[in-house]
Design an enzyme around this catalytic site. Structure first.
Site, mmCIF file in Angstrom:
data_model
loop_
_atom_site.group_PDB
_atom_site.id
_atom_site.type_symbol
_atom_site.label_atom_id
_atom_site.label_comp_id
_atom_site.label_asym_id
_atom_site.label_seq_id
_atom_site.Cartn_x
_atom_site.Cartn_y
_atom_site.Cartn_z
ATOM 1 N N LYS A 63 2.838 11.405 -3.160
ATOM 2 C CA LYS A 63 1.861 10.736 -4.029
ATOM 3 C C LYS A 63 0.965 11.749 -4.746
ATOM 4 C CE LYS A 63 -1.553 6.989 -3.497
ATOM 5 N NZ LYS A 63 -2.055 6.034 -2.468
ATOM 6 N N ASP A 107 -12.895 5.250 1.780
ATOM 7 C CA ASP A 107 -11.472 5.311 2.164
ATOM 8 C C ASP A 107 -11.004 6.745 2.291
ATOM 9 O OD1 ASP A 107 -8.707 5.339 2.319
ATOM 10 O OD2 ASP A 107 -8.391 3.943 0.654
ATOM 11 N N ASP A 124 0.877 -1.160 0.000
ATOM 12 C CA ASP A 124 0.000 0.000 0.000
ATOM 13 C C ASP A 124 0.918 1.214 0.000
ATOM 14 O OD1 ASP A 124 -1.677 2.108 0.546
ATOM 15 O OD2 ASP A 124 -2.414 1.340 2.467
ATOM 16 N N GLU A 164 -7.202 0.552 -4.491
ATOM 17 C CA GLU A 164 -7.195 0.411 -3.032
ATOM 18 C C GLU A 164 -8.522 -0.101 -2.450
ATOM 19 O OE1 GLU A 164 -5.860 4.309 -1.919
ATOM 20 O OE2 GLU A 164 -3.868 3.944 -2.760
HETATM 21 MG MG MG Z 1 -4.575 4.656 2.072
#
Ligand code: MG
Ligand code: ADP
Length: 621
Positions: A87, A205, A25, A183
């Site tokens: 990111k 999320d 992840d 994800e």
């Molecule tokens: Mg995450």
């Protein structure tokens, strides 16, 4: 359509035959690596027993590099050389990076932003690769050297450029990428939803820097992501920023603070916010460089007032995803909570209210994604747990299509189609003897090319000469398991072919995606009118061209009066094809086609006679 078949019949291999693969992840805030050992997925710990690796890299003047907690510990001292939340910059331009509000020395570079550090310019891909290399080292320390590869997760909303940047970072870190996995889908796998009751599930999320919501349907043990939504620029960081703003606004002179002071404030704001998940009162405490101690009280109730608009934005994304799937909140059987920021009570409450049920929070929200990725990696490496036979489907976020005559979009793969997917459609030439065709690949929901995003252009050359409309050019769109698009055009009679793999040089921001979707709804009427007009104009142009060609070949079939009538209608249609009045264009097309009706019939007779002359009736049967 090809679905991704992951499972294979057969027993689970003996331990010594097991191929080792990990799930990673790669988070905005924190990254983790997990692996299936003794049939259960588990997060691999560092030498001091910690699961999370903060996604932070500090570049030191002596050429050394520090990753993770050690980089975070000193970030306030050296903010411009300590890169966090990298990111957010993957696959983005310098302007997009600046618009995110992050304070680094961004450097404009072709394709993707670069960051100026004491060690020179670095790209977000390199920074991410340092984080991945650390996790790879952790994996080989725990599992040995025969790592066959990794499954790396990305937000479902990541576009092609962002996915490609993630792959590049992994390669740079020496990792073999088995596949990229969304994800939320990984989270559903971690929860073992494939063993749950059939129906619709939602995954919410909220991480440090990104928000994702996905609607999954489980049928006969098969997952299908039927809709996705989200915002790659919304997460815990934004709640921290609101708290920091509030504190700064209450202190005179805060506008003249150094970068270090601002970073210290942000760190303190985050710590306070995390404490408020368990406590009802806390304070933001930190020290300024000049030694001043700041101590600013904040209650959970006050924080929740600040947080409300951001929470509402996440709920709007969730409602939109439900709408895309043509579902009501009550249709959702279960809601999976993912991401550290879902520990905030206001989030659980708001999500619970939207779906009318208590969300699932049994698994550690930090670890769910990595655990699911590990299960997937284990399958792709060829190790199958007993009873595992599920398939996995993902979707594309925006429609993919081609530019056709008149600047119109022909949609080939509609948005929210499950991937991998391949669709083909036939096109033809517009002009007699046309030997090349230019293919323009676009992404978006609008009818006009000008309102969509241009992804790639290429040309198919060497088409054999044929009359307009006779050539058959098959254009195939193929989106692979990682969401990367390949487009191929093939002329069917000669087999000549041209293709392109779309690897856009820069990404599409979430704001743009959101705007494009919103526009497609608000502009639907205008778009429909524009499409009608353009189609009518194209028809006029086509008819004018074909009448001119017919006159050049067979004008002798007409008497002068007929010829004059056709010339007049031709002239009128030629002028009308540029008009913006759809009725006027339509009328001119009709007039020209009426004026040429008997001419067309006579031409037909002549060509049949020519074809038949000199042939015996027997040959025709
Ligand atoms: Mg995450
Ligand atoms: P990402 O996927 O972006 O790497 P994570 O899932 O690791 O993010 O979540 C990080 C976010 O979770 C940070 O914003 C952090 O402040 C937040 N977080 C972690 N623990 C808590 C907590 N107890 N209460 C509120 N937020 C938390």
């Amino acid at each position: 359509m090809a679905l991704l078949q992951i499972s294979e019949p057969g027993e689970s291999p003996a331990p010594h035959e097991r191929k080792l693969a990990v799930g990673i992840d790669l988070g905005t805030t924190n990254s983790l690596v997990a692996a299936v050992r003794s049939s259960v997925p588990e997060v691999l710990l560092d030498e001091t027993g910690r699961a999370l690796l903060p996604s932070a890299v500090r570049y030191l003047p002596d050429g050394a590099m520090v990753v993770g907690y050690d980089a975070l510990a000193t970030q306030a001292e050296d903010p411009s050389n300590t890169i966090v939340s990298v990111k957010r910059f993957m696959g983005r331009t310098a302007d997009e990076a600046r618009a995110s509000g992050a304070r680094y020395d961004f450097v404009d570079a072709p394709g993707m932003v670069r960051l100026q550090t004491v060690q020179g310019e670095v790209s977000p891909i390199e920074v991410s690769s340092h984080i991945l290399a650390q996790l790879r080292a952790r994996a080989t320390a725990a599992l040995g050297d025969d790592l066959v590869g990794a499954v790396i997760t990305v937000p479902a909303y990541f576009d092609d450029a962002q996915r490609q940047a993630t792959r590049d970072a992994a390669r740079l870190a020496g990792l073999n990428v088995l596949r990229l996995l969304n994800e939320p889908t990984a989270a559903a796998i971690a929860y073992g939803l494939e063993n749950a009751a059939e129906g619709v599930y939602a995954v919410y999320d909220l991480g440090g820097g990104t928000f994702d919501v996905s609607i999954l349907r489980l049928t006969k043990g098969v997952f299908e992501v039927i809709a996705t939504g989200g915002d790659t620029a919304l997460g815990g960081d934004d709640f921290d920023a609101l708290i920091a703003e509030r504190v700064a606004a209450s202190l005179p002179g805060a506008d003249r603070w150094s970068r270090q002071d601002r970073r210290a404030l942000t760190v303190a704001a985050r710590a306070a916010r995390e404490r408020l998940s368990a406590e009802t009162h806390t304070a933001i405490t930190f020290q300024l460089q000049d030694g001043t101690q700041v101590d600013s009280p904040l209650s959970r109730a006050q924080f929740e007032v600040l947080a409300e608009p951001l929470i509402e934005r996440t709920l709007a994304c969730a409602r939109r995803a439900l709408r895309d799937a043509a579902l009501q909140p009550a249709d959702v059987k279960g809601v999976v909570m993912v991401g550290g920021a879902t520990r905030m009570p206001i989030v659980r409450r708001a999500v619970g209210e939207l779906f009318g049920q208590t969300p699932l929070t049994d698994l550690d929200p930090d670890q769910v994604v990595a655990l699911g990725a590990a299960l997937q990696a284990n399958l792709l490496a060829g190790n199958r747990l007993p009873g595992e036979d599920w398939l996995l489907l993902d979707v594309i976020p925006l429609s993919l299509g081609l530019e056709t005559m008149g600047g119109l979009v022909e949609r080939i793969i509609p948005r929210n189609s499950t991937i991998p997917v391949a669709r083909a459609q036939e096109f033809t030439t517009f002009k007699d003897g046309q030997s090349a065709m230019s293919i323009h690949v676009v992404q978006g929901e609008r009818e006009l090319v000008s309102a969509c995003r241009s992804l790639a252009r290429f040309e198919l050359r060497g088409i054999p000469p044929m009359v307009a409309g006779a050539a058959r050019i098959r254009v195939t769109f193929q989106v692979d398991a990682d969401g990367l698009l390949g487009v191929t055009a093939r002329e069917q009679s000669s087999g000549i072919e041209a293709s392109v793999v779309v690897k856009p040089s820069y990404g599409l921001s979430d704001d743009e995606i959101t705007r494009m979707l919103a526009d497609s709804i608000s502009q639907a009427d205008a778009d429909a009118r524009a499409r009608m007009l353009r189609e009518q104009q194209v028809e006029a142009r086509q008819l004018v061209e074909s009448v001119r060609a017919a006159l050049a070949a067979d004008a002798d079939l007409l008497d002068p009066r007929e010829r004059a009538e056709i010339d007049g209608a031709l002239q009128a249609a030629d002028t009308a094809q540029h008009r913006e009045d759809v009725e006027a264009v339509r009328a001119a097309v009709q007039a020209l086609s009426d004026a040429t009706a008997s001419f067309a019939a006579r031409r037909m007779d002549r060509s049949i006679r020519t074809a038949l002359s000199g042939r015996k009736l027997d040959d025709l049967t």
